[in-house]
Write a protein that holds these residues in place. Sequence first.
Motif, PDB file in Angstrom:
ATOM      1  N   LEU A 141      61.462  11.617 -38.363  1.00 21.09           N
ATOM      2  CA  LEU A 141      60.116  12.200 -38.341  1.00 21.09           C
ATOM      3  C   LEU A 141      60.147  13.596 -38.954  1.00 21.09           C
ATOM      4  CD1 LEU A 141      59.152  11.367 -34.633  1.00 21.09           C
ATOM      5  CD2 LEU A 141      58.689   9.967 -36.641  1.00 21.09           C
ATOM      6  N   LYS A 142      59.039  13.981 -39.551  1.00 19.71           N
ATOM      7  CA  LYS A 142      58.884  15.342 -40.047  1.00 19.71           C
ATOM      8  C   LYS A 142      57.562  15.913 -39.534  1.00 19.71           C
ATOM      9  CE  LYS A 142      61.566  14.864 -44.327  1.00 19.71           C
ATOM     10  NZ  LYS A 142      61.541  14.973 -45.817  1.00 19.71           N
ATOM     11  N   ILE A 143      57.521  17.249 -39.419  1.00 19.54           N
ATOM     12  CA  ILE A 143      56.310  17.946 -38.966  1.00 19.54           C
ATOM     13  C   ILE A 143      55.827  18.865 -40.083  1.00 19.54           C
ATOM     14  CG2 ILE A 143      55.326  19.577 -37.315  1.00 19.54           C
ATOM     15  CD1 ILE A 143      55.986  17.004 -35.975  1.00 19.54           C
ATOM     16  N   ARG A 144      54.555  18.755 -40.421  1.00 21.05           N
ATOM     17  CA  ARG A 144      53.923  19.715 -41.329  1.00 21.05           C
ATOM     18  C   ARG A 144      52.911  20.518 -40.521  1.00 21.05           C
ATOM     19  NH1 ARG A 144      51.751  16.538 -45.379  1.00 21.05           N
ATOM     20  NH2 ARG A 144      49.723  16.486 -44.336  1.00 21.05           N
ATOM     21  N   SER A 145      52.979  21.844 -40.608  1.00 18.45           N
ATOM     22  CA  SER A 145      52.127  22.703 -39.774  1.00 18.45           C
ATOM     23  C   SER A 145      51.441  23.746 -40.633  1.00 18.45           C
ATOM     24  CB  SER A 145      52.984  23.377 -38.695  1.00 18.45           C
ATOM     25  OG  SER A 145      52.187  24.146 -37.825  1.00 18.45           O
ATOM     26  N   ASP A 146      50.156  23.969 -40.369  1.00 19.73           N
ATOM     27  CA  ASP A 146      49.387  24.924 -41.163  1.00 19.73           C
ATOM     28  C   ASP A 146      48.217  25.429 -40.324  1.00 19.73           C
ATOM     29  OD1 ASP A 146      48.846  26.458 -43.355  1.00 19.73           O
ATOM     30  OD2 ASP A 146      47.846  24.871 -44.493  1.00 19.73           O
ATOM     31  N   THR A 147      47.858  26.696 -40.507  1.00 22.74           N
ATOM     32  CA  THR A 147      46.705  27.254 -39.799  1.00 22.74           C
ATOM     33  C   THR A 147      45.476  27.225 -40.693  1.00 22.74           C
ATOM     34  OG1 THR A 147      47.138  29.534 -40.532  1.00 22.74           O
ATOM     35  CG2 THR A 147      48.151  28.812 -38.451  1.00 22.74           C
ATOM     36  N   VAL A 148      44.324  27.170 -40.063  1.00 28.42           N
ATOM     37  CA  VAL A 148      43.044  27.280 -40.771  1.00 28.42           C
ATOM     38  C   VAL A 148      42.234  28.368 -40.067  1.00 28.42           C
ATOM     39  CG1 VAL A 148      40.918  26.104 -41.470  1.00 28.42           C
ATOM     40  CG2 VAL A 148      43.086  24.830 -41.386  1.00 28.42           C
ATOM     41  N   PRO A 149      41.946  29.473 -40.781  1.00 25.62           N
ATOM     42  CA  PRO A 149      42.294  29.782 -42.166  1.00 25.62           C
ATOM     43  C   PRO A 149      43.784  30.097 -42.342  1.00 25.62           C
ATOM     44  CG  PRO A 149      41.152  31.632 -41.167  1.00 25.62           C
ATOM     45  CD  PRO A 149      41.114  30.532 -40.159  1.00 25.62           C
ATOM     46  N   LYS A 150      44.256  29.993 -43.584  1.00 26.57           N
ATOM     47  CA  LYS A 150      45.677  30.140 -43.882  1.00 26.57           C
ATOM     48  C   LYS A 150      46.185  31.562 -43.627  1.00 26.57           C
ATOM     49  CE  LYS A 150      46.010  26.451 -47.348  1.00 26.57           C
ATOM     50  NZ  LYS A 150      46.986  25.644 -46.575  1.00 26.57           N
ATOM     51  N   LYS A 151      45.285  32.525 -43.592  1.00 17.25           N
ATOM     52  CA  LYS A 151      45.701  33.917 -43.393  1.00 17.25           C
ATOM     53  C   LYS A 151      46.472  34.084 -42.093  1.00 17.25           C
ATOM     54  CE  LYS A 151      43.889  38.642 -43.707  1.00 17.25           C
ATOM     55  NZ  LYS A 151      42.683  39.464 -43.976  1.00 17.25           N
ATOM     56  N   PHE A 152      46.162  33.254 -41.091  1.00 14.05           N
ATOM     57  CA  PHE A 152      46.869  33.360 -39.824  1.00 14.05           C
ATOM     58  C   PHE A 152      48.348  32.982 -39.963  1.00 14.05           C
ATOM     59  CE2 PHE A 152      42.624  33.214 -37.799  1.00 14.05           C
ATOM     60  CZ  PHE A 152      42.792  34.215 -36.846  1.00 14.05           C
ATOM     61  N   ASN A 153      48.710  32.198 -41.008  1.00 19.49           N
ATOM     62  CA  ASN A 153      50.111  31.819 -41.205  1.00 19.49           C
ATOM     63  C   ASN A 153      51.019  33.032 -41.356  1.00 19.49           C
ATOM     64  OD1 ASN A 153      50.025  28.972 -41.114  1.00 19.49           O
ATOM     65  ND2 ASN A 153      49.241  28.880 -43.203  1.00 19.49           N
ATOM     66  N   LYS A 154      50.486  34.107 -41.908  1.00 15.94           N
ATOM     67  CA  LYS A 154      51.283  35.297 -42.186  1.00 15.94           C
ATOM     68  C   LYS A 154      51.356  36.264 -41.004  1.00 15.94           C
ATOM     69  CE  LYS A 154      50.008  35.101 -47.094  1.00 15.94           C
ATOM     70  NZ  LYS A 154      49.384  35.839 -48.223  1.00 15.94           N
ATOM     71  N   LEU A 155      50.715  35.906 -39.913  1.00 20.92           N
ATOM     72  CA  LEU A 155      50.635  36.804 -38.762  1.00 20.92           C
ATOM     73  C   LEU A 155      51.569  36.307 -37.663  1.00 20.92           C
ATOM     74  CD1 LEU A 155      46.771  37.316 -38.810  1.00 20.92           C
ATOM     75  CD2 LEU A 155      48.543  38.711 -39.900  1.00 20.92           C
ATOM     76  N   SER A 156      52.510  37.135 -37.276  1.00 18.90           N
ATOM     77  CA  SER A 156      53.559  36.719 -36.338  1.00 18.90           C
ATOM     78  C   SER A 156      53.075  36.654 -34.902  1.00 18.90           C
ATOM     79  CB  SER A 156      54.756  37.671 -36.436  1.00 18.90           C
ATOM     80  OG  SER A 156      54.350  39.027 -36.294  1.00 18.90           O
ATOM     81  N   HIS A 157      51.970  37.348 -34.585  1.00 21.81           N
ATOM     82  CA  HIS A 157      51.434  37.341 -33.223  1.00 21.81           C
ATOM     83  C   HIS A 157      49.968  36.897 -33.262  1.00 21.81           C
ATOM     84  CE1 HIS A 157      55.034  39.471 -32.075  1.00 21.81           C
ATOM     85  NE2 HIS A 157      54.734  40.477 -32.879  1.00 21.81           N
ATOM     86  N   ILE A 158      49.622  35.957 -32.397  1.00 21.84           N
ATOM     87  CA  ILE A 158      48.247  35.454 -32.328  1.00 21.84           C
ATOM     88  C   ILE A 158      47.884  35.232 -30.869  1.00 21.84           C
ATOM     89  CG2 ILE A 158      46.709  33.521 -32.891  1.00 21.84           C
ATOM     90  CD1 ILE A 158      48.370  33.057 -35.418  1.00 21.84           C
ATOM     91  N   LEU A 159      46.650  35.574 -30.524  1.00 23.44           N
ATOM     92  CA  LEU A 159      46.137  35.265 -29.190  1.00 23.44           C
ATOM     93  C   LEU A 159      44.697  34.782 -29.317  1.00 23.44           C
ATOM     94  CD1 LEU A 159      46.949  36.725 -25.853  1.00 23.44           C
ATOM     95  CD2 LEU A 159      44.526  36.554 -26.393  1.00 23.44           C
ATOM     96  N   GLY A 160      44.413  33.635 -28.736  1.00 23.99           N
ATOM     97  CA  GLY A 160      43.087  33.043 -28.831  1.00 23.99           C
ATOM     98  C   GLY A 160      42.287  33.187 -27.560  1.00 23.99           C
ATOM     99  N   ALA A 161      40.982  33.299 -27.701  1.00 25.19           N
ATOM    100  CA  ALA A 161      40.056  33.350 -26.553  1.00 25.19           C
ATOM    101  C   ALA A 161      38.689  32.923 -27.070  1.00 25.19           C
ATOM    102  CB  ALA A 161      40.029  34.744 -25.927  1.00 25.19           C
ATOM    103  N   GLY A 162      37.746  33.870 -27.170  1.00 19.92           N
ATOM    104  CA  GLY A 162      36.446  33.565 -27.748  1.00 19.92           C
ATOM    105  C   GLY A 162      35.296  33.800 -26.774  1.00 19.92           C
ATOM    106  N   PRO A 163      34.098  33.850 -27.336  1.00 18.19           N
ATOM    107  CA  PRO A 163      33.781  33.668 -28.751  1.00 18.19           C
ATOM    108  C   PRO A 163      33.954  34.956 -29.551  1.00 18.19           C
ATOM    109  CG  PRO A 163      31.765  33.991 -27.529  1.00 18.19           C
ATOM    110  CD  PRO A 163      32.873  33.984 -26.514  1.00 18.19           C
TER     111      PRO A 163
END
Length: 454
Positions: free
Chosen positions: A324-346
């Motif tokens: 098996l292989k895994i392909r992973s990508d963020t949308v938008p792609k700009k988040f791919n370059k960010l080493s720290h992310i925290l989600g909440a909202g809105p």
Amino acid sequence: MTKFMWYLLKLISILLLLELPLNTLVHRVGNAKNISSYNNFFSFSSFEDITNKRIHNINYSFHNSLLLSNENKELSEFKINLLHTNIFNNFTFSKIKHDSVYTLTKTILPKEIIWVPGVIWRQQFITVQNKKGYSIFPVNLLEINNKSLKVILKPITSNFNGQVGTSSLEKIAKEWQVIAAINGGFFNRNNKLPLGAIRQNNNWLSSPILERGAVGWNENGQFFIDNLSLEETLIMSNGKQITIQCLNSGYIQAGISRYTSEWGKDYMSFSNNEIIVSVQNDKVIGKQKSKNIKQSYNIPDNGYLLVIRKKIFKSNLFSIGNKLKIRSDTVPKKFNKLSHILGAGPLLINNGFISLNTQDEKFTKSFQKQKASRSAIGITSKEKIILVTVHNSTNSKGVNLNEMAQIMQKLGSISALNLDGGGSTSLVLGGYLVDRFPPTAAKVHNGIGVFISQ
């Protein structure tokens, strides 16, 4: 003159006679030296402790509303004017009827304190427009210079060894040895699992859900706030591609979820009909069906578990030995370059304008209108990061999302994200909560910590 006033004046007279500084009664916080640096807030364990000459258990906190408790219970107040001292003046004694806590509060002017270079703590009042006209909100905030090489922000969690758990933000901050922290994203209070994006040092501790808002940043000072989703695709040995719904998440959906070592050593099943596929070094090494809820399965080293919660695939796709292989990508792609992310909202602010779309982020209409304590993070036009907590206005309980968006806008945010709120709303500075009493703060799963590099 009441007994309380008599004993209070007697205590003050003794302190003045001994020429003891007022801050001997409060926690020493930061490097502030003079009393004007403090919002002097004393809490006595009960009224009887005062009237019976047993004034003890004196605690210090920064409080942002003199008029309402967090639960909006009725307060009975009277003022004490002390005319013969330049230290005390115009105090308000408040009886909070719902929990028998009595407070002595000094009315203060807004303050700004440089805590350490690159970190400023501020208390101020923000006026916003609402259906009733205007409301004034006392605000606690930290302003972070994200260009400073010595100030580092990272997501912090309650469990160093996995994603199950909650704790007070004070305790989390002390365990991570940060100088400051604000509560972070949503979580399930029952099973103590995250419900949204947490990425730390490029490792996904928990994936985003429902394309909700998130904030991302890196060590180069780049910050970005937007709606976020993670697209993970499982590529089978025969070329077939299957979407992975979630990664290391307490958000349960039909389909395939993936759990890595960031989740912990083991995965506990959520239902009794899950299919558990063990993958190590990109190869299927085992497959079994859960028989009970909360059955434990080891997460392989150099691998992961695939959890299938609805049988929509042919079983031979996951035969032992299959690659098996895994392909992973963020949308938008700009988040791919960010080493720290925290989600909440809105999202609250986008390009300097209020941008509230709770329905797109799968929040209810009532959530948008609900009055509650609020936490938020913002990026200002001066490229500063602000961590903000608000509990009440001077004439009402709580803050709705429209009011919080206005507050963040008036604080100069060009982008802003709402964080978990209500009982979770907490701001820690110097090891102590600066925006509410510790007993009123709920345990949280995660937060954003402010680290100082040596």
